[in-house]
Design a protein around this motif. Structure first.
Motif, short mmCIF file in Angstrom:
data_model
loop_
_atom_site.label_atom_id
_atom_site.label_comp_id
_atom_site.label_asym_id
_atom_site.label_seq_id
_atom_site.Cartn_x
_atom_site.Cartn_y
_atom_site.Cartn_z
N LYS A 4 -5.13 29.09 62.53
CA LYS A 4 -4.15 28.93 63.89
C LYS A 4 -3.19 28.07 64.13
N VAL A 5 -1.97 28.05 64.81
CA VAL A 5 -1.27 26.80 65.29
C VAL A 5 -1.57 26.83 66.78
N ASN A 6 -1.62 25.74 67.56
CA ASN A 6 -1.58 25.73 68.88
C ASN A 6 -0.14 25.89 69.49
N LYS A 7 0.00 26.02 70.72
CA LYS A 7 1.24 26.23 71.35
C LYS A 7 1.89 25.22 71.36
N GLU A 8 1.46 23.94 71.29
CA GLU A 8 2.19 22.60 71.08
C GLU A 8 2.72 22.50 69.70
N GLU A 9 2.10 22.83 68.63
CA GLU A 9 2.77 22.90 67.36
C GLU A 9 3.86 23.76 67.23
N ILE A 10 3.70 25.03 67.78
CA ILE A 10 4.77 25.96 67.71
C ILE A 10 6.13 25.39 68.49
N PHE A 11 5.88 25.10 69.63
CA PHE A 11 7.12 24.34 70.44
C PHE A 11 7.61 23.16 69.51
N GLY A 12 6.88 22.59 68.99
CA GLY A 12 7.29 21.03 68.12
C GLY A 12 8.04 21.67 67.04
N MET A 13 7.49 22.62 66.27
CA MET A 13 8.38 22.98 65.10
C MET A 13 9.54 23.55 65.46
N TYR A 14 9.46 24.48 66.54
CA TYR A 14 11.06 24.90 66.88
C TYR A 14 11.57 23.75 67.46
N ALA A 15 11.39 22.77 68.07
CA ALA A 15 12.15 21.61 68.37
C ALA A 15 12.56 20.78 67.11
N ALA A 16 11.55 20.72 66.27
CA ALA A 16 12.19 19.88 65.05
C ALA A 16 13.26 20.60 64.12
N LEU A 17 12.79 21.94 64.10
CA LEU A 17 14.14 22.61 63.24
C LEU A 17 15.53 22.42 63.77
N LYS A 18 15.43 22.73 65.25
CA LYS A 18 16.44 22.64 65.76
C LYS A 18 17.47 21.38 65.70
N SER A 19 16.44 20.25 65.64
CA SER A 19 16.83 18.76 65.61
C SER A 19 17.52 18.58 64.32
N TYR A 20 16.72 19.20 63.31
CA TYR A 20 17.05 18.97 61.66
C TYR A 20 18.42 19.99 61.36
N LEU A 21 18.52 21.03 61.99
CA LEU A 21 19.86 21.50 61.64
C LEU A 21 21.14 21.10 62.29
N GLU A 22 20.76 20.32 63.48
CA GLU A 22 21.93 19.70 64.21
C GLU A 22 22.33 18.26 63.79
N LYS A 23 21.47 17.57 63.12
CA LYS A 23 21.59 16.22 62.93
C LYS A 23 22.78 15.96 61.64
N ASP A 24 23.40 15.01 61.57
CA ASP A 24 24.29 14.53 60.50
C ASP A 24 23.66 14.06 59.39
N HIS A 25 23.64 15.02 58.27
CA HIS A 25 23.05 14.67 57.07
C HIS A 25 23.50 13.92 56.22
N ASP A 26 24.85 13.74 56.12
CA ASP A 26 25.76 12.59 55.54
C ASP A 26 25.21 11.19 55.95
N LYS A 27 25.43 10.95 57.26
CA LYS A 27 25.14 9.79 58.05
C LYS A 27 23.66 9.18 57.61
N GLU A 28 22.61 10.38 57.59
CA GLU A 28 21.38 9.96 57.26
C GLU A 28 21.22 9.59 55.81
N TRP A 29 21.91 10.40 54.96
CA TRP A 29 21.86 10.09 53.43
C TRP A 29 22.27 8.49 53.15
N GLN A 30 23.38 8.23 53.93
CA GLN A 30 23.98 6.96 54.02
C GLN A 30 22.80 5.90 54.49
#
Length: 412
Positions: free
Chosen positions: A283-309
């Motif tokens: 099982k995952v705890n509630k904090e991990e679920i919230f954390g995973m949601y926040a991580a995916l949201k942030s990952y999709l919103e970030k500037d990937h070209d800038k990060e690559w550079q």
């Protein structure tokens, strides 16, 4: 006595003290008051802090969680939640972000393999859920390419399923029978083994559809690029898993399982908070679920070209320090994929001048202060080290380069 009178009678200093050594305290009304963390638990337990100049390896604790993830964990740690509702609501939002039918948070990609296979075996049959992995009769079968077998496919057999190996499209067609419940595609086989897939992604999916059997792809370490989060479901795979604790930078113990709604819902039934299914110990705890949601949201919103550079700039900074040494050469390496596609740096030296092998340099850096973990590699009968830059903190880039320089100089 009124509530406010009771509160007035309790010494405020006692309520505010909270738990000794905790990072937060309570005021008189039970509201959290954050305090400065004073305990170094690395020091208290005698655990070395490591600079990860390698990759998102589980034994190196994966990656570091994003600030947004830590905020999500901290802000949700002090309230209870209905875990059925949380998994459903988070899954709905994640599915929206990934443009798929359904999604759920799992305890890593390995757990997703167990749950996805269990879903394919049990469907919505409550009796099968109770009996798995000891179902009566012949064992369920999962088809895999022979050259895709890997250490983590034990997650498949954990459900009681048997893996059936095939070498080509013809063998795959013939392998289907009434016991076949699923087919698994290990996406990183080309990266791990340096071989071509005998059956392409598209053919694999098409054959599964011909036999009306779910297809599942393990793409645990296969972002970047961010497009891979959408690529395989578009190909038609019924289930997809990615690790949450690698380059998405969510909790190390979290992962994603997404795809066809009926299968994801069946996977949930085999998982906590349901009592006694095969997935309960994972099982995952509630904090991990919230954390995973926040991580995916942030990952999709970030500037990937800038990060690559930024990553490329780090390789350039390390190269600028090491290439000044006579007899030392650096080379940027970007894997062709599909796994761990980000820039790293090969560091090669003249062994006639520097009397140290790749393994010895690796060990010397790891045993040093600070401890730096790189990767050992062999190419063309030459043993050297490879430096990963994507997990370094900005202040660690020059430090790593100078420690390598120092270790090489000491071997002359």
């Amino acid at each position: 006595m009124k509530r406010r009178d009771i509160l007035k009678s309790i010494p405020i200093i006692t309520l505010a003290a909270g738990i000794p050594g905790s990072i937060y305290k309570y005021d008189a009304f039970g509201k959290i008051k954050y305090a400065k963390k004073s305990i170094d638990y690395f020091e208290e337990l005698g655990v070395d802090k490591v600079i990860n100049a390698s990759a998102t390896m589980t034994w190196l604790s994966g990656s570091l969680m994003l600030p947004e993830v830590l905020e999500a964990i901290n802000s949700t740690a002090h309230d209870f939640a209905d875990m059925y509702q949380l998994q459903d609501k988070a899954g709905f939002k994640i599915a929206e972000m990934l443009n798929c039918e359904a999604a759920m948070v799992t305890s890593g990609a390995a757990c997703a393999l167990v749950l996805g296979t269990a879903a394919a075996i049990t469907g919505f049959d409550s009796e099968k859920r109770k009996l798995i992995p000891n179902l009566p009769g012949k064992r369920p079968e999962v088809i895999m390419q022979k050259n895709h077998r890997y250490v983590f496919d034990q997650a498949i057999t954990t459900t009681g399923a048997k893996i059936i190996e095939v070498d080509n499209e013809e063998e795959m067609h013939k392998a289907f029978n009434k016991n076949t419940v699923m087919a698994l595609f290990f996406n990183a086989a080309e990266s791990w083994y340096g071989i071509k897939n005998n059956i392409s992604h598209e053919k694999f999916v098409a054959i599964c559809k011909d036999h009306n059997v779910p297809s599942f792809i393990d793409a645990a370490a296969d972002v970047p690029p961010v497009e891979n989060l959408f690529k395989y479901q578009k190909m038609g795979f019924d289930m997809v898993t990615f690790s949450g604790g690698k380059m998405i930078r969510g909790p190390q113990s979290a992962g994603l399982l997404f795809g066809k709604a009926s299968l994801i819902e069946a996977a949930k039934l085999n998982y906590s908070p349901h009592e006694a299914p095969i997935g309960r110990p994972m099982k995952v705890n509630k904090e991990e679920i919230f954390g995973m949601y926040a991580a995916l949201k942030s990952y999709l919103e970030k500037d990937h070209d800038k990060e690559w550079q930024q990553w490329m700039d780090r390789t350039a900074k390390i190269s600028a320090i090491l290439d000044k040494m006579e007899g030392v050469e650096t080379k940027v390496v970007i894997p062709q994929g599909p796994a761990n596609v980000f820039p790293t740096l090969d560091v090669i030296w003249d062994t006639d001048k520097f009397k140290i092998s790749g393994s010895q340099l690796y060990d010397k850096l790891k045993a040093g202060t600070p401890s730096i973990v790189t990767s050992k590699t062999i190419k063309n009968n030459m043993e050297f080290i490879n430096v990963g830059v994507v997990l370094l903190q900005p202040v660690q880039v020059s430090l790593v380069a100078n420690q390598i320089k120092k270790a090489l100089k000491s071997s002359i």
